[in-house]
Motif scaffolding. Structure first.
Motif, mmCIF file in Angstrom:
data_model
loop_
_atom_site.group_PDB
_atom_site.id
_atom_site.type_symbol
_atom_site.label_atom_id
_atom_site.label_comp_id
_atom_site.label_asym_id
_atom_site.label_seq_id
_atom_site.Cartn_x
_atom_site.Cartn_y
_atom_site.Cartn_z
ATOM 1 N N UNK A 156 2.591 5.492 9.269
ATOM 2 C CA UNK A 156 1.908 6.264 8.230
ATOM 3 C C UNK A 156 0.407 5.959 8.135
ATOM 4 N N UNK A 157 0.037 4.692 8.101
ATOM 5 C CA UNK A 157 -1.344 4.321 7.833
ATOM 6 C C UNK A 157 -2.297 4.657 8.972
ATOM 7 N N UNK A 205 9.195 3.550 2.089
ATOM 8 C CA UNK A 205 8.558 3.486 3.408
ATOM 9 C C UNK A 205 7.983 2.099 3.646
ATOM 10 N N UNK A 206 8.059 1.655 4.898
ATOM 11 C CA UNK A 206 7.370 0.445 5.346
ATOM 12 C C UNK A 206 6.589 0.823 6.590
ATOM 13 N N UNK A 207 5.281 0.653 6.544
ATOM 14 C CA UNK A 207 4.428 1.112 7.644
ATOM 15 C C UNK A 207 4.522 0.189 8.859
ATOM 16 N N UNK A 208 4.432 0.784 10.040
ATOM 17 C CA UNK A 208 4.549 0.009 11.278
ATOM 18 C C UNK A 208 3.316 -0.831 11.581
ATOM 19 N N UNK A 209 2.135 -0.346 11.193
ATOM 20 C CA UNK A 209 0.896 -1.000 11.624
ATOM 21 C C UNK A 209 0.353 -2.015 10.632
ATOM 22 N N UNK A 260 0.830 -1.198 0.000
ATOM 23 C CA UNK A 260 0.000 0.000 0.000
ATOM 24 C C UNK A 260 0.872 1.258 0.000
ATOM 25 N N UNK A 261 2.007 1.184 0.665
ATOM 26 C CA UNK A 261 2.916 2.323 0.750
ATOM 27 C C UNK A 261 3.459 2.739 -0.618
ATOM 28 N N UNK A 262 3.485 1.811 -1.595
ATOM 29 C CA UNK A 262 4.099 2.101 -2.890
ATOM 30 C C UNK A 262 3.142 2.758 -3.878
ATOM 31 N N UNK A 263 1.919 3.036 -3.444
ATOM 32 C CA UNK A 263 0.963 3.696 -4.327
ATOM 33 C C UNK A 263 0.604 5.094 -3.871
ATOM 34 N N UNK A 264 1.471 5.716 -3.070
ATOM 35 C CA UNK A 264 1.175 7.034 -2.507
ATOM 36 C C UNK A 264 1.891 8.144 -3.278
ATOM 37 N N UNK A 265 1.303 9.339 -3.224
ATOM 38 C CA UNK A 265 1.915 10.495 -3.889
ATOM 39 C C UNK A 265 2.823 11.286 -2.953
ATOM 40 N N UNK A 266 2.722 11.050 -1.657
ATOM 41 C CA UNK A 266 3.481 11.851 -0.687
ATOM 42 C C UNK A 266 4.917 11.365 -0.494
#
Length: 337
Positions: free
Chosen positions: A265-266, A214-218, A202-208
């Protein structure tokens, strides 16, 4: 040197390595794909192809098995064979897509597989598809083993399995609602209680922030938790009687971690606020075995060692079960229609 009355010559390691490399290339398989299919790291594949002798025999066998260079009894490792067949099927479906297609997960992916062991009912494929639909756990907006109803995206019966593939938009085959790696699912299930899923981040489809950064913690808590809850529900639907004891053998493989930073992030309100160094290891393989009836009540305890192993790739230690319990509580209280 003793005589060789049986006519068996010494093993030519370089010849075997060259043949494995040739077969990988003939199948248009990348090193990353070969590594994921063999369950080894990319550096291990690279070391193998250089002809190094430092690999364990078990890892060499895993690599050779993928390209058909290991003759072994057919009865062992039913789940491993199912996973290899499923991964091969995914590669066949994605082989003609551009190398940077989100459906090929160019920046890495996570893969779940599990099997149910115990006294299970037998189902025809059509019946099994209905069972799978009832097993979907909707704690998130895009649950694992998602089943869509639109005709071109709905599950299909392929080779004795129920299969779902959601390719990205614009590939000329079918059209998916979204076209980022996190929604280009491929999953496969067979009535013996074996399931496989591969999905991008999911992190690889963001514009920010850019992909692979990034690898999200949750998200590991939520995704692995949801997969285990799916296994619990499917076991309940497949057991022969209420007293049947069903065991879940679950594995998760995260790839493409190198260079990513751990970020909350999420879910900004989460207590999982860790930030470590960039990951130096490209993957992590996680495994657990648990009684299906215990999953909901013990979910935090089951997830704790696996999430800890993920965090360790980013140099983070000191995770507590209380923090995982808090995130699991949010997962279990979340319901999507």
């Amino acid at each position: 040197m003793p005589e060789n009355p049986r006519g068996i010559g010494p093993l030519s390691w370089r010849t075997l390595v060259d043949e494995a490399l040739a077969r990988r290339k003939e199948e248009r398989m990348t090193q990353r794909e070969h590594a994921a299919l063999a369950g080894v790291s990319i550096p291990t594949i690279a070391a193998f192809e250089r002809g190094e002798h430092t690999l364990t025999l078990a890892k060499a066998f895993d690599i050779l098995r993928v390209v058909g260079l290991l003759d072994e009894p057919a009865e062992g490792g039913a789940q491993d064979r199912f996973v290899r067949e499923s991964f091969d099927r995914w590669r066949t479906l994605t082989n003609d897509l551009p190398s940077d297609s989100p459906a090929r997960f160019p920046n890495g992916s996570y893969r779940f597989d599990y099997c149910l062991e115990g006294d299970l009912k037998s189902f025809a494929l059509t019946e099994f598809e209905h069972i799978l639909n009832n097993a979907v756990t909707r704690h998130t907006g895009w649950p694992v083993f998602m089943m869509l109803t639109r005709e071109d995206l709905a599950p299909r019966e392929v080779g004795g399995a129920i299969e779902v593939w959601l390719p990205p938009e614009g590939d000329g085959i079918r059209r998916n609602i979204l076209s980022d790696p996190a929604h280009c699912d491929f999953w496969r299930a067979v009535p013996s209680g074996r399931l496989f899923l591969i999905r991008g981040y999911q992190e690889d489809g963001q514009e920010t922030f850019p992909p692979a950064s990034v690898f999200d913690t949750t998200l590991p808590v939520w995704r692995m938790g949801e997969a285990l809850l799916h296994a619990e529900r499917l076991a309940g639907l497949m057991r022969k009687d209420p007293e049947s004891q069903i065991t879940v053998r679950f594995r998760a493989l995260y790839t493409g971690l190198t260079g990513r930073l751990l970020r909350n992030w999420a879910n900004p309100i989460s207590e999982l606020m860790f930030e470590g160094r960039p990951a130096r290891s490209d993957e992590v393989l996680l495994e657990t075995e648990v009684a299906a009836v215990d999953i909901s009540s013990r979910l935090a305890d089951i997830l704790f060692p696996m999430v800890s192993a993920v965090y360790e790739r980013f140099g983070v230690v000191g995770l507590t079960t209380n923090r995982i319990q808090a995130e699991v509580g949010r997962l279990l209280s979340s319901r999507m229609r």
